[in-house]
Scaffold this motif. Structure first.
Motif, PDB file in Angstrom:
ATOM      1  N   PRO A   1      47.287  25.641  46.355  1.00 37.92           N
ATOM      2  CA  PRO A   1      47.448  26.947  46.354  1.00 37.92           C
ATOM      3  C   PRO A   1      46.278  27.694  46.957  1.00 37.92           C
ATOM      4  N   CYS A   2      46.543  28.931  47.633  1.00 37.81           N
ATOM      5  CA  CYS A   2      45.727  29.710  48.222  1.00 37.81           C
ATOM      6  C   CYS A   2      45.800  31.060  47.807  1.00 37.81           C
ATOM      7  N   ILE A   3      44.601  31.738  47.260  1.00 38.51           N
ATOM      8  CA  ILE A   3      44.435  32.875  46.877  1.00 38.51           C
ATOM      9  C   ILE A   3      43.693  33.767  48.010  1.00 38.51           C
ATOM     10  N   THR A   4      44.282  34.853  48.559  1.00 43.48           N
ATOM     11  CA  THR A   4      43.483  35.728  49.533  1.00 43.48           C
ATOM     12  C   THR A   4      43.124  36.934  48.814  1.00 43.48           C
ATOM     13  N   LEU A   5      41.813  37.322  49.096  1.00 43.28           N
ATOM     14  CA  LEU A   5      41.221  38.463  48.408  1.00 43.28           C
ATOM     15  C   LEU A   5      41.006  39.471  49.298  1.00 43.28           C
ATOM     16  N   HIS A   6      41.398  40.715  49.380  1.00 38.04           N
ATOM     17  CA  HIS A   6      40.983  41.939  50.134  1.00 38.04           C
ATOM     18  C   HIS A   6      40.453  43.048  49.053  1.00 38.04           C
ATOM     19  N   GLY A   7      39.113  43.275  49.442  1.00 39.22           N
ATOM     20  CA  GLY A   7      38.346  44.515  48.770  1.00 39.22           C
ATOM     21  C   GLY A   7      37.308  44.089  48.008  1.00 39.22           C
ATOM     22  N   GLU A   8      37.274  44.596  46.692  1.00 36.22           N
ATOM     23  CA  GLU A   8      35.984  44.500  45.684  1.00 36.22           C
ATOM     24  C   GLU A   8      36.252  43.547  44.303  1.00 36.22           C
ATOM     25  N   LEU A   9      35.614  42.344  44.291  1.00 34.65           N
ATOM     26  CA  LEU A   9      35.666  41.770  43.139  1.00 34.65           C
ATOM     27  C   LEU A   9      34.640  41.984  42.160  1.00 34.65           C
ATOM     28  N   ASP A  10      34.928  43.042  41.030  1.00 31.98           N
ATOM     29  CA  ASP A  10      33.865  43.094  40.306  1.00 31.98           C
ATOM     30  C   ASP A  10      34.412  43.421  38.817  1.00 31.98           C
ATOM     31  N   HIS A  11      33.787  43.854  38.094  1.00 28.73           N
ATOM     32  CA  HIS A  11      33.990  43.714  36.293  1.00 28.73           C
ATOM     33  C   HIS A  11      35.675  44.205  36.183  1.00 28.73           C
ATOM     34  N   ARG A  12      35.927  45.422  37.146  1.00 26.24           N
ATOM     35  CA  ARG A  12      37.239  45.903  36.919  1.00 26.24           C
ATOM     36  C   ARG A  12      38.214  44.974  37.378  1.00 26.24           C
TER      37      ARG A  12
ATOM     38  N   LEU B   1      42.225  24.213  45.057  1.00 24.18           N
ATOM     39  CA  LEU B   1      42.341  25.635  45.252  1.00 24.18           C
ATOM     40  C   LEU B   1      41.567  26.271  46.203  1.00 24.18           C
ATOM     41  N   VAL B   2      42.122  27.050  47.248  1.00 27.11           N
ATOM     42  CA  VAL B   2      41.444  27.614  48.381  1.00 27.11           C
ATOM     43  C   VAL B   2      41.564  28.964  48.169  1.00 27.11           C
ATOM     44  N   PHE B   3      40.171  29.726  48.022  1.00 27.87           N
ATOM     45  CA  PHE B   3      40.076  31.040  48.279  1.00 27.87           C
ATOM     46  C   PHE B   3      39.711  31.690  49.516  1.00 27.87           C
ATOM     47  N   ASP B   4      40.620  32.505  50.213  1.00 30.97           N
ATOM     48  CA  ASP B   4      40.269  32.971  51.406  1.00 30.97           C
ATOM     49  C   ASP B   4      39.550  34.339  51.199  1.00 30.97           C
ATOM     50  N   VAL B   5      38.122  34.460  51.357  1.00 34.67           N
ATOM     51  CA  VAL B   5      37.408  35.451  51.118  1.00 34.67           C
ATOM     52  C   VAL B   5      37.153  36.345  52.298  1.00 34.67           C
ATOM     53  N   ARG B   6      37.586  36.197  53.390  1.00 42.17           N
ATOM     54  CA  ARG B   6      37.110  36.776  54.717  1.00 42.17           C
ATOM     55  C   ARG B   6      37.430  38.281  54.560  1.00 42.17           C
ATOM     56  N   LEU B   7      38.040  38.906  53.675  1.00 42.67           N
ATOM     57  CA  LEU B   7      38.185  40.376  53.663  1.00 42.67           C
ATOM     58  C   LEU B   7      37.792  40.896  52.249  1.00 42.67           C
ATOM     59  N   LEU B   8      37.011  40.249  51.643  1.00 37.36           N
ATOM     60  CA  LEU B   8      36.104  40.323  50.387  1.00 37.36           C
ATOM     61  C   LEU B   8      34.948  41.158  50.554  1.00 37.36           C
ATOM     62  N   VAL B   9      35.012  42.406  50.353  1.00 31.69           N
ATOM     63  CA  VAL B   9      33.759  43.045  50.686  1.00 31.69           C
ATOM     64  C   VAL B   9      32.621  43.240  49.603  1.00 31.69           C
ATOM     65  N   PHE B  10      33.043  42.987  48.613  1.00 27.53           N
ATOM     66  CA  PHE B  10      32.061  42.929  47.439  1.00 27.53           C
ATOM     67  C   PHE B  10      32.252  41.791  46.255  1.00 27.53           C
ATOM     68  N   CYS B  11      31.185  41.418  45.695  1.00 31.92           N
ATOM     69  CA  CYS B  11      31.522  40.548  44.530  1.00 31.92           C
ATOM     70  C   CYS B  11      30.339  40.498  43.801  1.00 31.92           C
ATOM     71  N   ASP B  12      30.584  40.994  42.421  1.00 30.03           N
ATOM     72  CA  ASP B  12      29.282  41.150  41.437  1.00 30.03           C
ATOM     73  C   ASP B  12      29.464  39.837  40.527  1.00 30.03           C
ATOM     74  N   SER B  13      28.579  39.879  39.439  1.00 32.08           N
ATOM     75  CA  SER B  13      28.659  38.853  38.648  1.00 32.08           C
ATOM     76  C   SER B  13      29.868  38.530  37.776  1.00 32.08           C
ATOM     77  N   ALA B  14      30.762  39.719  37.522  1.00 29.03           N
ATOM     78  CA  ALA B  14      31.912  39.348  36.899  1.00 29.03           C
ATOM     79  C   ALA B  14      32.829  38.303  37.889  1.00 29.03           C
ATOM     80  N   GLY B  15      32.682  38.796  39.281  1.00 30.36           N
ATOM     81  CA  GLY B  15      33.726  37.995  40.152  1.00 30.36           C
ATOM     82  C   GLY B  15      33.228  36.483  40.392  1.00 30.36           C
ATOM     83  N   LEU B  16      31.981  36.653  40.353  1.00 32.69           N
ATOM     84  CA  LEU B  16      31.302  35.266  40.628  1.00 32.69           C
ATOM     85  C   LEU B  16      31.680  34.416  39.025  1.00 32.69           C
ATOM     86  N   SER B  17      31.771  34.845  38.304  1.00 34.77           N
ATOM     87  CA  SER B  17      31.902  34.216  37.004  1.00 34.77           C
ATOM     88  C   SER B  17      33.518  33.732  37.182  1.00 34.77           C
TER      89      SER B  17
END
Length: 126
Positions: A19-30, A50-66
């Motif tokens: 499975p691959c999950i591609t992320l675009h944008g902001e990964l935060d508490h919301r 599991l593969v995370f494609d994070v090329r287009l992830l522009v922000f990650c806070d502690s909730a995202g890291l969690s």
């Protein structure tokens, strides 16, 4: 509570057998709860990698890291791995400073697919 669609776009796919999950944008508490649901569904498959494609992830806070750490824990409980592909230097720095960089297999490109294929999809050399 709904997540504004312009904050994070998540695309799920299968690459090889993983499975691959591609992320675009902001990964935060919301947006972290939405990603958590995608991770749960992805790891409910028979394939624990599991593969995370994070090329287009522009922000990650502690909730995202969690959520990423939770994905690692869930995958490794079933003999799997978590690959972060396309990691930006800023996110890699956050992983290093928090001490969790070693939990993940990190690849700058689609090389992660070849690594998982070499593992035979079971976490051991084919």
């Amino acid at each position: 509570m709904s997540t504004p669609p312009d904050l994070l776009r998540i695309e799920s796919s299968i690459e090889g057998r993983s499975p691959c999950i591609t992320l675009h944008g902001e990964l935060d508490h919301r947006t972290a709860p939405v990603l958590e649901e995608h991770v749960r569904r992805a790891l409910d498959t028979a394939h624990p990698h599991l593969v995370f494609d994070v090329r287009l992830l522009v922000f990650c806070d502690s909730a995202g890291l969690s959520v990423l750490i939770g994905a690692y824990r869930r995958a490794t409980r079933h003999g799997g791995t978590v690959v972060l592909r396309g990691l930006h230097p800023s996110l890699q720095r956050v992983l290093r400073l928090t001490g969790v960089e070693a939990l993940f297999t990190i690849h700058p490109t689609r090389e992660s697919d070849e690594v998982l294929d070499a593992l035979g999809g079971h976490g051991e050399p084919a």
